[in-house]
Write a protein that holds these residues in place. Structure first.
Motif, PDB file in Angstrom:
ATOM      1  N   VAL A  62     -13.925   6.795  -7.498  1.00  0.00           N
ATOM      2  CA  VAL A  62     -13.079   7.350  -8.560  1.00  0.00           C
ATOM      3  C   VAL A  62     -11.900   6.416  -8.839  1.00  0.00           C
ATOM      4  N   ASN A  63     -11.257   5.917  -7.789  1.00  0.00           N
ATOM      5  CA  ASN A  63     -10.125   5.003  -7.968  1.00  0.00           C
ATOM      6  C   ASN A  63     -10.562   3.689  -8.608  1.00  0.00           C
ATOM      7  N   LEU A  64     -11.719   3.194  -8.166  1.00  0.00           N
ATOM      8  CA  LEU A  64     -12.246   1.946  -8.727  1.00  0.00           C
ATOM      9  C   LEU A  64     -12.551   2.130 -10.208  1.00  0.00           C
ATOM     10  N   ALA A  65     -13.165   3.260 -10.540  1.00  0.00           N
ATOM     11  CA  ALA A  65     -13.483   3.552 -11.942  1.00  0.00           C
ATOM     12  C   ALA A  65     -12.216   3.621 -12.783  1.00  0.00           C
ATOM     13  N   LYS A  66     -11.199   4.282 -12.266  1.00  0.00           N
ATOM     14  CA  LYS A  66      -9.933   4.414 -12.983  1.00  0.00           C
ATOM     15  C   LYS A  66      -9.323   3.046 -13.273  1.00  0.00           C
ATOM     16  N   ASN A  67      -9.331   2.156 -12.289  1.00  0.00           N
ATOM     17  CA  ASN A  67      -8.750   0.823 -12.471  1.00  0.00           C
ATOM     18  C   ASN A  67      -9.560  -0.022 -13.452  1.00  0.00           C
ATOM     19  N   ILE A  68     -10.872   0.137 -13.406  1.00  0.00           N
ATOM     20  CA  ILE A  68     -11.723  -0.601 -14.349  1.00  0.00           C
ATOM     21  C   ILE A  68     -11.421  -0.166 -15.773  1.00  0.00           C
ATOM     22  N   GLY A  69     -11.321   1.147 -15.973  1.00  0.00           N
ATOM     23  CA  GLY A  69     -11.015   1.657 -17.305  1.00  0.00           C
ATOM     24  C   GLY A  69      -9.676   1.164 -17.809  1.00  0.00           C
ATOM     25  N   HIS A  70      -8.690   1.129 -16.916  1.00  0.00           N
ATOM     26  CA  HIS A  70      -7.364   0.639 -17.306  1.00  0.00           C
ATOM     27  C   HIS A  70      -7.431  -0.822 -17.741  1.00  0.00           C
ATOM     28  N   ASP A  71      -8.107  -1.656 -16.968  1.00  0.00           N
ATOM     29  CA  ASP A  71      -8.204  -3.078 -17.310  1.00  0.00           C
ATOM     30  C   ASP A  71      -8.927  -3.283 -18.639  1.00  0.00           C
ATOM     31  N   ILE A  72     -10.003  -2.521 -18.848  1.00  0.00           N
ATOM     32  CA  ILE A  72     -10.749  -2.628 -20.105  1.00  0.00           C
ATOM     33  C   ILE A  72      -9.856  -2.220 -21.276  1.00  0.00           C
ATOM     34  N   GLY A  73      -9.125  -1.128 -21.109  1.00  0.00           N
ATOM     35  CA  GLY A  73      -8.261  -0.643 -22.177  1.00  0.00           C
ATOM     36  C   GLY A  73      -7.152  -1.615 -22.523  1.00  0.00           C
ATOM     37  N   MET A  74      -6.541  -2.215 -21.505  1.00  0.00           N
ATOM     38  CA  MET A  74      -5.486  -3.198 -21.759  1.00  0.00           C
ATOM     39  C   MET A  74      -6.034  -4.390 -22.533  1.00  0.00           C
ATOM     40  N   SER A  75      -7.164  -4.901 -22.084  1.00  0.00           N
ATOM     41  CA  SER A  75      -7.785  -6.037 -22.757  1.00  0.00           C
ATOM     42  C   SER A  75      -8.172  -5.680 -24.190  1.00  0.00           C
ATOM     43  N   PHE A  76      -8.734  -4.491 -24.364  1.00  0.00           N
ATOM     44  CA  PHE A  76      -9.208  -4.070 -25.683  1.00  0.00           C
ATOM     45  C   PHE A  76      -8.066  -4.034 -26.691  1.00  0.00           C
ATOM     46  N   GLN A  77      -6.911  -3.476 -26.293  1.00  0.00           N
ATOM     47  CA  GLN A  77      -5.780  -3.378 -27.220  1.00  0.00           C
ATOM     48  C   GLN A  77      -5.205  -4.747 -27.556  1.00  0.00           C
ATOM     49  N   ILE A  78      -5.086  -5.604 -26.551  1.00  0.00           N
ATOM     50  CA  ILE A  78      -4.529  -6.938 -26.815  1.00  0.00           C
ATOM     51  C   ILE A  78      -5.461  -7.733 -27.727  1.00  0.00           C
ATOM     52  N   ILE A  79      -6.771  -7.595 -27.500  1.00  0.00           N
ATOM     53  CA  ILE A  79      -7.726  -8.277 -28.376  1.00  0.00           C
ATOM     54  C   ILE A  79      -7.616  -7.738 -29.801  1.00  0.00           C
ATOM     55  N   ASP A  80      -7.405  -6.431 -29.948  1.00  0.00           N
ATOM     56  CA  ASP A  80      -7.182  -5.876 -31.281  1.00  0.00           C
ATOM     57  C   ASP A  80      -5.950  -6.498 -31.939  1.00  0.00           C
ATOM     58  N   ASP A  81      -4.899  -6.697 -31.142  1.00  0.00           N
ATOM     59  CA  ASP A  81      -3.689  -7.347 -31.660  1.00  0.00           C
ATOM     60  C   ASP A  81      -4.001  -8.758 -32.152  1.00  0.00           C
ATOM     61  N   VAL A  82      -4.819  -9.457 -31.387  1.00  0.00           N
ATOM     62  CA  VAL A  82      -5.194 -10.824 -31.756  1.00  0.00           C
ATOM     63  C   VAL A  82      -6.039 -10.824 -33.029  1.00  0.00           C
ATOM     64  N   LEU A  83      -6.956  -9.864 -33.125  1.00  0.00           N
ATOM     65  CA  LEU A  83      -7.832  -9.789 -34.296  1.00  0.00           C
ATOM     66  C   LEU A  83      -7.064  -9.475 -35.575  1.00  0.00           C
ATOM     67  N   ASP A  84      -5.870  -8.925 -35.443  1.00  0.00           N
ATOM     68  CA  ASP A  84      -5.038  -8.638 -36.609  1.00  0.00           C
ATOM     69  C   ASP A  84      -4.679  -9.921 -37.353  1.00  0.00           C
ATOM     70  N   PHE A  85      -4.834 -11.050 -36.691  1.00  0.00           N
ATOM     71  CA  PHE A  85      -4.526 -12.340 -37.316  1.00  0.00           C
ATOM     72  C   PHE A  85      -5.751 -12.931 -38.000  1.00  0.00           C
ATOM     73  N   GLY A  86      -6.880 -12.205 -37.936  1.00  0.00           N
ATOM     74  CA  GLY A  86      -8.102 -12.718 -38.544  1.00  0.00           C
ATOM     75  C   GLY A  86      -8.494 -11.934 -39.776  1.00  0.00           C
ATOM     76  N   ASN A  87      -9.799 -11.765 -39.953  1.00  0.00           N
ATOM     77  CA  ASN A  87     -10.338 -11.046 -41.101  1.00  0.00           C
ATOM     78  C   ASN A  87     -10.153  -9.550 -40.902  1.00  0.00           C
ATOM     79  N   SER A  88      -9.635  -8.850 -41.899  1.00  0.00           N
ATOM     80  CA  SER A  88      -9.401  -7.408 -41.769  1.00  0.00           C
ATOM     81  C   SER A  88     -10.689  -6.634 -41.541  1.00  0.00           C
ATOM     82  N   LYS A  89     -11.850  -7.245 -41.841  1.00  0.00           N
ATOM     83  CA  LYS A  89     -13.127  -6.575 -41.579  1.00  0.00           C
ATOM     84  C   LYS A  89     -13.340  -6.364 -40.079  1.00  0.00           C
ATOM     85  N   ASP A  90     -12.685  -7.194 -39.264  1.00  0.00           N
ATOM     86  CA  ASP A  90     -12.841  -7.072 -37.808  1.00  0.00           C
ATOM     87  C   ASP A  90     -12.165  -5.807 -37.280  1.00  0.00           C
TER      88      ASP A  90
END
Length: 323
Positions: free
Chosen positions: A197-225
């Motif tokens: 359960v703890n391992l799963a929680k940490n994995i989800g947190h890492d994925i979520g952090m990466s996902f949001q930052i990548i979304d921030d980066v994609l804001d500099f590209g094509n709006s279709k992304d």
């Protein structure tokens, strides 16, 4: 039909489709226009949160029937969509996933009620299908963290003294918490021990952090992304990580621009160009990939099942969005 990210995984794609169908069944609103728009919001997306829940539900020793898992997967997506509807109202966003937002078409009052309605459906499903009452409380606490993260964003808005730490704290609540809840609840319903359960929680947190930052980066590209207009956050005084890295570096040129309110299109373009030219965007990519790599290392510690293989491939695919 499930998003292309699940195309190679027929069983998971089928479950994602079942989750979407269940959402459309359980969202029982007489207002046909609002119901259709909610159906649009819950169709065609990646459905990452319910999918991660379903993948982690296969990792423990207990196998729950789909009749119990699909409603819980649906509840997580409904919680996510509820926050999106409210976000769009707050940010006055005209588009979401390349489609007109509810408040743009039917007004902020109706949009807020629609989001609130989805919150109630989320809690109804969580209360009915989670194995113990204590897990309903955990869901409530996660929702509290999500909303606190949204409020923390106020500390960054129009703040040229914003720091990376402030940003990461905000994203940890606003975005990563729901990923963390999804993976953790999957481990819980599969009868996983506390280590899993703890391992799963940490994995989800890492994925979520990466996902949001990548979304921030994609804001500099094509709006279709992203399905949203480019630089929408900056127009609203919301500084994403690439800008904050420049502010924290005391970039005088960037600070001068961001110190003004109601930026013109030219000023927004200039600020974005500074972020790209001076390497702040590249640095944000590095931070996103660091979180993704943390997730991959932790995923490798999961039980050696097909779900682990799928998780690894999907996380890598999400990383590749910024290549």
């Amino acid at each position: 039909m499930a998003h292309s990210i699940w195309k190679k995984y027929s069983q998971m794609g089928k479950k994602v489709d079942q989750t979407t169908e269940y959402i459309h069944h359980v969202v029982n609103i007489k207002n046909e226009e609002i119901r259709v728009m909610i159906e649009d919001l819950t169709s065609g997306g990646k459905m990452l949160r319910p999918a991660f829940f379903l993948l982690f539900s296969e990792l423990g020793p207990e196998k729950k029937p789909d009749s119990e898992l699909i409603p819980l997967a649906a509840s997580l997506e409904l919680l996510h969509v509820a926050t999106l509807i409210h976000d769009d109202v707050i940010d006055d966003s005209p588009l979401r996933r390349s489609k007109t937002t509810i408040h743009t078409r039917y007004g902020k009052r109706n949009a807020i009620y629609a989001g609130d309605y989805l919150f109630t459906v989320y809690f109804e499903l969580a209360s009915r299908y989670l194995p113990e009452q204590k897990y309903v409380v955990l869901n409530a606490l996660s929702m509290k963290k999500i909303l606190t993260g949204e409020l923390d964003q106020m500390l960054i808005n129009y703040n040229v003294n914003a720091t990376t730490k402030m940003y990461l704290t905000e994203v940890s609540g606003k975005t990563a918490e729901l990923f963390s809840l999804s993976t953790m609840m999957g481990a819980v319903v599969s009868g996983g021990d506390q280590k899993l359960v703890n391992l799963a929680k940490n994995i989800g947190h890492d994925i979520g952090m990466s996902f949001q930052i990548i979304d921030d980066v994609l804001d500099f590209g094509n709006s279709k992304d992203t399905g949203k207009p480019n630089f929408e956050d900056l127009r609203n005084g919301v500084y994403s990580l690439p800008y904050i890295l420049g502010l924290q570096a005391k970039d005088a040129e960037l600070i001068e621009i961001l110190s003004r309110n109601d930026l013109t299109n030219e000023e927004i373009t200039n600020a974005a160009q500074i972020v790209v030219d001076k390497g702040y965007l590249a640095k944000a990519k590095e931070i996103a990939l660091t979180y993704s790599n943390h997730a991959l290392r932790r995923i490798n510690k999961l039980p050696n099942k097909e779900s682990r293989t799928i998780l690894t491939k999907v996380v890598k695919k999400l990383m590749n969005r910024v290549d």
